[in-house]
Design a protein around this motif. Structure first.
Motif, short mmCIF file in Angstrom:
data_model
loop_
_atom_site.label_atom_id
_atom_site.label_comp_id
_atom_site.label_asym_id
_atom_site.label_seq_id
_atom_site.Cartn_x
_atom_site.Cartn_y
_atom_site.Cartn_z
N LEU A 1 0.87 -1.19 0.00
CA LEU A 1 0.00 0.00 0.00
C LEU A 1 0.90 1.23 0.00
CD1 LEU A 1 -2.60 -0.93 2.80
CD2 LEU A 1 -2.60 -1.60 0.39
N ARG A 2 0.75 2.07 -0.99
CA ARG A 2 1.46 3.35 -0.96
C ARG A 2 0.46 4.39 -0.50
NH1 ARG A 2 6.01 5.60 -2.83
NH2 ARG A 2 6.57 3.70 -3.94
N ARG A 3 0.81 5.08 0.56
CA ARG A 3 -0.10 6.08 1.13
C ARG A 3 0.45 7.48 0.86
NH1 ARG A 3 0.34 7.49 7.30
NH2 ARG A 3 -0.92 9.38 7.32
N LEU A 4 -0.37 8.32 0.25
CA LEU A 4 0.00 9.72 0.07
C LEU A 4 -0.73 10.51 1.15
CD1 LEU A 4 1.28 8.77 -2.56
CD2 LEU A 4 0.31 10.76 -3.69
N GLU A 5 0.05 10.98 2.11
CA GLU A 5 -0.51 11.60 3.31
C GLU A 5 -1.07 12.98 2.96
OE1 GLU A 5 2.36 11.52 6.49
OE2 GLU A 5 1.30 13.12 7.53
N GLY A 6 -2.29 13.19 3.41
CA GLY A 6 -2.90 14.52 3.25
C GLY A 6 -3.54 14.77 1.89
N TYR A 7 -3.65 13.73 1.07
CA TYR A 7 -4.25 13.92 -0.27
C TYR A 7 -5.78 14.03 -0.12
CZ TYR A 7 -6.02 12.83 -4.92
OH TYR A 7 -6.69 12.86 -6.11
N ARG A 8 -6.37 15.02 -0.75
CA ARG A 8 -7.83 15.17 -0.75
C ARG A 8 -8.36 15.00 -2.16
NH1 ARG A 8 -10.27 16.93 3.69
NH2 ARG A 8 -8.89 17.65 5.34
N LEU A 9 -9.29 14.13 -2.31
CA LEU A 9 -9.85 13.85 -3.65
C LEU A 9 -10.87 14.95 -3.98
CD1 LEU A 9 -9.85 11.71 -5.92
CD2 LEU A 9 -11.84 10.70 -4.82
N THR A 10 -10.61 15.66 -5.06
CA THR A 10 -11.54 16.74 -5.44
C THR A 10 -12.37 16.34 -6.65
OG1 THR A 10 -9.68 17.69 -6.66
CG2 THR A 10 -10.21 18.69 -4.52
N ASN A 11 -11.84 15.40 -7.44
CA ASN A 11 -12.55 14.99 -8.64
C ASN A 11 -12.65 13.47 -8.66
OD1 ASN A 11 -13.45 14.47 -11.21
ND2 ASN A 11 -12.21 16.09 -12.17
N GLU A 12 -13.86 12.98 -8.71
CA GLU A 12 -14.12 11.53 -8.69
C GLU A 12 -13.37 10.82 -9.82
OE1 GLU A 12 -15.35 8.30 -7.07
OE2 GLU A 12 -15.58 10.20 -5.99
N LYS A 13 -13.22 11.54 -10.97
CA LYS A 13 -12.59 10.91 -12.15
C LYS A 13 -11.10 10.67 -11.92
CE LYS A 13 -15.64 12.82 -15.64
NZ LYS A 13 -15.79 14.02 -16.47
N ALA A 14 -10.50 11.46 -11.04
CA ALA A 14 -9.05 11.33 -10.80
C ALA A 14 -8.70 9.90 -10.39
CB ALA A 14 -8.62 12.32 -9.73
N ILE A 15 -9.52 9.37 -9.49
CA ILE A 15 -9.19 8.05 -8.97
C ILE A 15 -9.42 6.97 -10.03
CG2 ILE A 15 -11.36 7.23 -7.91
CD1 ILE A 15 -8.71 7.46 -5.55
#
Ligand SMILES: Nc1ncnc2c1ncn2[C@@H]1O[C@H](COP(=O)(O)OP(=O)(O)OP(=O)(O)O)[C@@H](O)[C@H]1O
Length: 665
Positions: A308-322
């Motif tokens: 698992l790579r965790r990017l700390e503090g990332y906030r998803l703003t666009n559903e398409k990004a994921i």
């Protein structure tokens, strides 16, 4: 003439006259009368006995004879033996008085002193005045396990006693207690390649202290070695995979199963038992724009291990990004770490992005492997420490192969960096952390052609820094290129020049003058000769691995045969079955087992010979026509049977067992 004691007794009973002094013994007065000796008196003492009747003159009494004999023999009244310390001045102990005079009470207290140095005697060690008091007065410290550095002992032998008191080689708790936060977690990875960077560096620095985990996976080469043997002879090692391969596999298995005791890391979605894989707790956000952490975790869905790579503090703003991860899931290339999933989580108490990839135990990044000068080269960058050209070409070909797959799916790696390329086994590399930038920079799209060209430039930078053994090679490109041309072939120099050319300029790495787009197909065409040799090396490695696997195949065949034999032999339910009795057709299966495992030599000593066991079992498996003689334990029965017959009998017995297991007796 001598007179026996019996004669004397008879004389006494009869009241014989006292013996006359023998003729010529005028000095009889000097001889003690025998009657006195025997009876205590002589009735002829006053009537003519010429012998002497006064025992005191001889220092003797009637009882002194008895006393003498009592002294000579040991009996219950014998005084117990108390050894005396020899006198330090060399005086004989016999001169000492056996009893202590009452005057001794007033004697001065004896203070033992060392014997003078010149004396040759071994002087007794001075005893403490009062042993009990002395023992009691010693202040022995309680045993408190601590970390222990044996290197101190070499440096200061006087410290050894104190240090030994506090050494507990099995205690890691005190070491761990000193570590905090992420460094604590990182240090728990005993396979971590960069121990010096860990929070637990003090613990790992002295390899003498590293007693756990046990080093059972280290195998020393045992004789006899091949060169001492005839070509037809085999050693035990010939039957198993090579020791270094087994060690590597065992270490990987151990790393995979490693857990973090008392972990405070949360479960993330269906992933649990997280173990940090980072070798440093200094995180920079330069590459992804967010600090990133890497964990090994087990999936509760399939029981497999993932990264698992965790990017700390990332906030998803666009559903398409994921969802930009989806095309990456479809990639299938051996030089890319497979990407499986991406999601966001609040399990760590913040908002984090998690990217799930395959887990490669004991993988380390190229940066860790090649740029760790302290560990690897002790700061020495002499030419012999530069990476071999074949290894560099192997890296180039593998990354080019990965880029070919990525680019042909309309994607770009965007992360060809020494810290993001994993070395998973010897010279075997995989691109890691692809797709991360596609998610985090989704809102800042760039042309895919630009990104793909940049991949090739990044490849050029990577190879340049590896070739010069310097992560900062790009700071002075002309100097680095000049270094490359000195160490490596012209083709390598041209290849790097092509990759690093600023903008569209070359058609192939070998003809940089022609104008064309920097693309992966052109690059592959330019390095085709190197691809052929890398392919050849890879095929050779595959052949070697296959022959190693083949050896284990033989072993697994024998394990199955042994399992079968053990299933049928000595079953309690067959105890009274006629087939297994001494006249039954399966009796010799029992005797065969003795023949394989319970042989004794002519002197009755057990024969422990793996060669015999393997040879015999191989013949049984093949069912050869060779005959063997099986002898019962009481040596009353003897069978001559072929391996074929034993095999048939074993098969029948096993098939019966299978039928019975299904309830079809
Ligand atoms: N898929 C994987 N399988 C096994 N181990 C991995 C995997 N990905 C990463 N690792 C291990 O995790 C360690 C940390 O990886 P990471 O990508 O964070 O590198 P890093 O050197 O810590 O760089 P950064 O400073 O950017 O975080 C690597 O050195 C590697 O040993």
């Amino acid at each position: 003439m001598a007179t026996s004691l019996g004669d004397s007794l008879n004389d006494a009973r009869r009241g014989v006259p006292s013996p006359r002094p023998p003729k010529g013994r005028e000095n009889a007065k000097n001889t003690l009368c025998r009657n006195v000796t025997i009876f205590g008196h002589c009735k002829y003492a006053n009537s003519g006995c010429a012998f002497n009747h006064d025992p005191s003159k001889f220092g003797n009494s009637p009882n002194s004879h008895q006393n003498d004999s009592a002294k000579k023999k040991f009996n219950v009244d014998s005084p117990s033996f108390t050894p005396l310390q020899p006198a330090s001045n060399g005086a004989s102990s016999s001169s000492r008085s056996a009893t202590i005079s009452p005057k001794a009470a007033n004697a001065a207290v004896f203070t033992p002193k060392r014997a003078p140095a010149k004396t040759n005697l071994v002087s007794p060690q001075p005893q403490p005045k009062d042993m009990n008091t002395d023992w009691g007065s010693h202040d022995f410290p309680d045993f408190v396990p601590q970390t222990f550095d044996t290197s101190q002992l070499a440096a200061d032998p006087t410290a050894s006693a104190a240090a030994m008191n506090s050494y507990d080689p099995f205690s890691v708790s005190s070491t761990m207690a000193g570590l905090g936060g992420a460094s604590h977690q990182a240090s728990l990875n005993p396979y971590s390649q960069d121990a010096a960077n860990l929070g637990g560096a003090a613990y790992f620095q002295s390899t003498n202290t590293f007693t756990q985990p046990l080093q059972y996976h280290l195998y020393a080469p045992l004789g006899p070695h091949r060169e001492n043997l005839a070509p037809y002879q085999r050693t035990v090692h010939d039957f198993f995979i090579p020791d270094n391969l087994r060690e590597e596999l065992q270490r990987k298995a151990e790393a995979t199963l490693q857990v973090l005791p008392n972990s405070t890391l949360p479960s993330v979605d269906h992933f649990h038992s997280l173990v940090p894989l980072d070798t440093t707790n200094q995180k920079n956000a330069a590459l992804f724009g967010y600090p990133s952490w890497v964990y090994k975790a087990m999936s509760s869905q399939d029981g497999n291990y993932y990264t698992l790579r965790r990017l700390e503090g990332y906030r998803l703003t666009n559903e398409k990004a994921i969802r930009s991860i989806d095309p990456w899931k479809r990639l299938d290339n051996g030089s890319i770490v497979t990407i499986l999933d991406a999601f966001t989580t609040r399990a760590f108490g913040d908002s984090s992005l998690i990217i799930v990839t395959d887990y490669h135990p004991l993988a380390k990044s190229l940066a860790e492997h090649h740029f760790n000068f302290n560990q690897r080269f002790q700061g020495n960058r002499s030419p012999q420490n530069f990476i071999l050209e074949q290894v560099l070409w192997s890296y180039i070909v593998q990354i080019a192969s990965a880029l070919k797959t990525i680019h042909s799916h309309g994607l770009a790696s965007r992360m060809i960096h020494p810290s993001k390329i994993l070395l998973t086994s010897k010279n075997r590399i995989r691109l890691n952390a692809c797709a991360v930038l596609d998610i985090v920079q989704y809102d800042n799209p760039r042309s895919i052609t630009d990104l793909q060209q940049e991949d090739l430039v990044q490849l050029g930078r990577l190879i340049l820094s590896l070739a010069t053994n310097s992560p900062n090679a790009m700071l002075n490109i002309p100097k680095s290129m000049e270094q490359v041309s000195r160490i490596y072939s012209e083709q390598m120099h041209e290849c790097l020049k092509w990759l690093l050319s600023p903008g569209p300029s070359a058609s192939t790495p070998q003809s940089p003058s022609a104008n064309a787009l920097l693309n992966i197909d052109a690059f592959l065409a330019g390095i085709s000769t190197q691809m052929a040799s890398v392919l050849n090396a890879s095929l050779n490695a595959e052949d070697t691995l296959l022959s190693s696997v083949n050896r284990e195949l033989e072993n697994s065949r024998l394990v199955r045969l042994l399992t079968k034999l053990n299933f049928v032999n000595e079953r309690p339910e067959f105890e009274n079955a006629p087939q297994w009795s001494e006249t039954g057709e399966r009796y010799y299966l029992k005797l065969f087992r003795d023949y394989v495992f319970h042989q004794v030599d002519a002197a009755g000593h057990p024969v422990i010979d793996l060669g015999h066991v393997l040879g015999v079992l191989n013949k049984l498996d093949a069912g050869t026509e060779e005959k063997i003689m099986l002898v019962s334990r009481d040596e009353q029965n003897c069978f001559v049977v072929t391996y074929k017959e034993i095999k048939r009998s074993l098969e029948m017995a096993f098939q019966d067992l299978i039928k019975a297991s299904r309830g079809g007796r």
